[in-house]
Design a protein around this motif. Structure first.
Motif, mmCIF file in Angstrom:
data_model
loop_
_atom_site.group_PDB
_atom_site.id
_atom_site.type_symbol
_atom_site.label_atom_id
_atom_site.label_comp_id
_atom_site.label_asym_id
_atom_site.label_seq_id
_atom_site.Cartn_x
_atom_site.Cartn_y
_atom_site.Cartn_z
ATOM 1 N N ILE A 120 46.462 66.161 98.276
ATOM 2 C CA ILE A 120 45.535 65.474 99.190
ATOM 3 C C ILE A 120 44.439 64.801 98.366
ATOM 4 O O ILE A 120 43.336 65.334 98.209
ATOM 5 C CB ILE A 120 44.882 66.469 100.186
ATOM 6 N N PRO A 121 44.712 63.611 97.825
ATOM 7 C CA PRO A 121 43.728 62.960 96.952
ATOM 8 C C PRO A 121 42.354 62.794 97.608
ATOM 9 O O PRO A 121 41.339 62.844 96.925
ATOM 10 C CB PRO A 121 44.365 61.589 96.674
ATOM 11 N N LYS A 122 42.310 62.621 98.936
ATOM 12 C CA LYS A 122 41.002 62.365 99.560
ATOM 13 C C LYS A 122 40.188 63.652 99.767
ATOM 14 O O LYS A 122 39.050 63.588 100.209
ATOM 15 C CB LYS A 122 41.175 61.615 100.883
ATOM 16 N N TRP A 123 40.762 64.786 99.462
ATOM 17 C CA TRP A 123 40.015 66.052 99.576
ATOM 18 C C TRP A 123 39.197 66.270 98.312
ATOM 19 O O TRP A 123 39.740 66.387 97.220
ATOM 20 C CB TRP A 123 40.979 67.221 99.792
ATOM 21 N N HIS A 124 37.861 66.281 98.454
ATOM 22 C CA HIS A 124 37.004 66.435 97.283
ATOM 23 C C HIS A 124 36.319 67.800 97.255
ATOM 24 O O HIS A 124 35.491 68.061 96.397
ATOM 25 C CB HIS A 124 35.960 65.313 97.237
ATOM 26 N N GLY A 125 36.648 68.636 98.233
ATOM 27 C CA GLY A 125 36.039 69.968 98.270
ATOM 28 C C GLY A 125 36.681 70.869 97.227
ATOM 29 O O GLY A 125 37.567 70.449 96.484
ATOM 30 N N PRO A 126 36.202 72.128 97.197
ATOM 31 C CA PRO A 126 36.786 73.086 96.263
ATOM 32 C C PRO A 126 38.248 73.354 96.606
ATOM 33 O O PRO A 126 38.637 73.269 97.772
ATOM 34 C CB PRO A 126 35.946 74.349 96.473
ATOM 35 N N LEU A 127 39.034 73.646 95.603
ATOM 36 C CA LEU A 127 40.447 73.939 95.836
ATOM 37 C C LEU A 127 40.556 75.277 96.581
ATOM 38 O O LEU A 127 40.031 76.286 96.106
ATOM 39 C CB LEU A 127 41.166 74.021 94.487
#
Ligand code: ADP
Ligand code: MG
Length: 496
Positions: free
Chosen positions: A266-273
């Motif tokens: 999910i490239p658009k997810w910038h939160g913590p893994l």
């Protein structure tokens, strides 16, 4: 006196001759009409065609759009919304939780008692109410006040069975089945309405804040712990009862799908893994569109005249709100073009959405030899009487064309998701993919359901089809919402 009698006799003879001529003409016209009817039905069937090759193109288009939607916000017609649910239920959830399900014609409130790993769902109760049509286009406050009042009534009834511990707020999982841009597990802004709702002042608002304010106004002591939609709820509810559930599909008034994606994909997810490495994605697949979709002039007209023209094109082909309406439009055009229902066009047939999908499915599944269900429905809904058996058969044929197209397209959508997650080819290791299904269309329209499942198996082919299993989770989304309220409870430390 005598003259008058002769005159009448002459006129009488002329009338008989004229009637006979008319009859001959009508018979000729009616055989011409029948040929025209057959030609129109055949043409419609061809335009609705969904051969396997086309379905595979549609599945591929779905996969491509999924990638695009995951890559960036606004990258695709598929929103691929991040649900903030990275911890699907494990079975350890415990306590009493509430759920509120708003997403279509009805809404439900539930109270669910979860007994942890050993006891599972110990008890559940629900109340259901329909949304008064006027509230579907009134104001945000009016809608949420109405819902909060119903919740207040449900909670007031609670002492009979259960006592809320003092100092602890009740916690609610809110299933809100419209496109929402999620900001956290319990906040999200409404992107737009679907399924016949159109309350302008709610768009762009945080729906949890709106509900919370209404709950305050109505004196209900309750915290919204999780905001989800019905597909995420069904996915969560399904996963709770079977760890092989990785996808959920809703086919009711509207249609949508959710699935479990690798967080790294999910490239658009910038939160913590997330610790699980996974994230549930709400596809909002109703808005899918592709040049391969078999759209007819009836679909274009229905879309143009809808509350959301140009949007939810996939949903308008496959879901319960629209199938009956498509049928009405085709019947109306038969009435206009070949006088299918006689010399006058039945007035009721001109009323949009008068022919609902449950009625269509009842006609489609009419197994009586004289098709009396079709006869009865045409009479009671459209005030059309005296249809011949031949014409009733045409009605069933049209039901079949429309339902088959919808079911096969939904199947292509499912194949697209299986492809995206690499589950479209059997690994021969006994690995199972369970698809959690729900919604009134799937539940009640047997022909549609069978066609959908068979088409998925047909598309998967012999080596893979045995690894995919459909399971109906009746109101899985309600339980799912309560489960997610539990796993996002404020009081987790105290209970664990
Ligand atoms: P919603 O989608 O409104 O939350 P449901 O999942 O219960 O609610 O689905 C209701 C929809 O299912 C109806 O709008 C209708 O389109 C469809 N439906 C219900 N009953 C039938 C039926 N017997 N045959 C076909 N479709 C049905
Ligand atoms: Mg529903």
């Amino acid at each position: 006196m005598g003259k008058v009698a002769v005159g009448v006799a002459v006129i009488g003879t002329a009338a008989v001759v004229a009637t006979a001529a008319l009859l001959v003409r009508q018979r000729m016209r009616s055989s011409g009409r029948w040929a025209r009817t057959r030609a129109l039905v055949k043409e419609f069937e061809e335009k609705c065609g969904t051969p396997e090759a086309k379905l595979k193109q549609i599945a591929d288009a779905m996969t491509v759009e999924m990638h695009a939607g995951l890559a960036s916000e606004g990258g695709s017609k598929l929103k691929m919304l991040i649900s903030f649910v990275d911890n699907l239920p494990t079975g350890d959830e415990e306590g009493v939780f509430y759920a509120l399900d708003l997403g279509g014609s009805n809404f439900r409130v539930l109270r669910v008692e979860l007994g942890g790993r050993k006891r599972g769902v110990v008890h559940q109760e629900f109340a259901e109410a329909s949304i008064p049509p006027a509230l579907m286009s009134a104001s945000s406050d009016a809608l949420f006040d109405y819902i909060a009042e119903k919740l207040a009534e449900f909670v007031a009834d609670e002492e009979r069975i259960y006592e809320q511990p003092s100092g602890k707020e009740r916690e609610l999982g809110f299933t809100f089945s419209f496109p929402v841009m999620q900001n956290s597990i319990n906040s999200g802004t409404l992107i737009r309405w679907t399924k016949g709702f159109s309350i302008d002042d709610a768009v762009g608002q945080d729906v949890v804040a709106e509900l919370t304010k209404a709950l305050k106004r109505k004196g209900v002591d309750m915290r919204v712990a999780a905001l989800i939609n019905d597909t995420i709820g069904t996915l969560a509810g399904g996963r709770h009862s079977d760890p092989d559930v990785t996808m959920a599909v809703i086919l009711g008034t509207g249609s949508n799908a959710a699935y479990v994606e690798r967080a790294q994909a999910i490239p658009k997810w910038h939160g913590p893994l997330p610790k699980s490495g996974e994230m549930a994605i709400n596809m909002e697949w109703g808005n899918f569109r592709s040049s391969h979709l078999p759209l007819t002039e009836y679909d274009y007209a229905m879309d143009t005249e809808s509350l959301n023209p140009g949007e939810q094109i996939f949903e308008k082909l496959i879901s319960g709100m629209y199938l009956g309406e498509i049928l009405r439009r085709v019947l109306l055009s038969l009435a206009e073009e070949v006088w299918f229902f006689g010399d006058e066009i039945p007035a009721k047939l001109k009323i949009p959405y008068i022919l609902r999908t449950p009625e269509m499915s009842a006609m489609h599944q009419d197994i009586s030899s004289d098709l009396k269900v079709v006869d009865e429905k045409l009479k009671s809904i459209l005030e059309i009487s005296h249809t011949s058996l031949k014409k009733r058969r045409v009605v069933i044929e049209l039901c079949n064309i429309i339902a088959t197209r919808g079911a096969r397209l939904a199947a292509a959508g499912i194949l697209g998701v299986l492809k995206k997650t690499g589950k479209d080819t059997g690994k021969g290791n006994g690995e199972k993919t369970m698809i959690a299904m729900d919604g009134g269309l799937y539940e009640h329209y047997t022909e549609y359901r069978k066609c959908l499942e068979n088409t998925v198996f047909e598309l998967l082919g012999d080596t893979t089809k045995s690894s995919v299993v459909f399971e109906h989770f009746n109101d899985g989304s309600g339980i799912g919402a309560a489960l997610l309220a539990a796993s996002h409870s404020l009081y987790l430390e105290e209970t664990s």
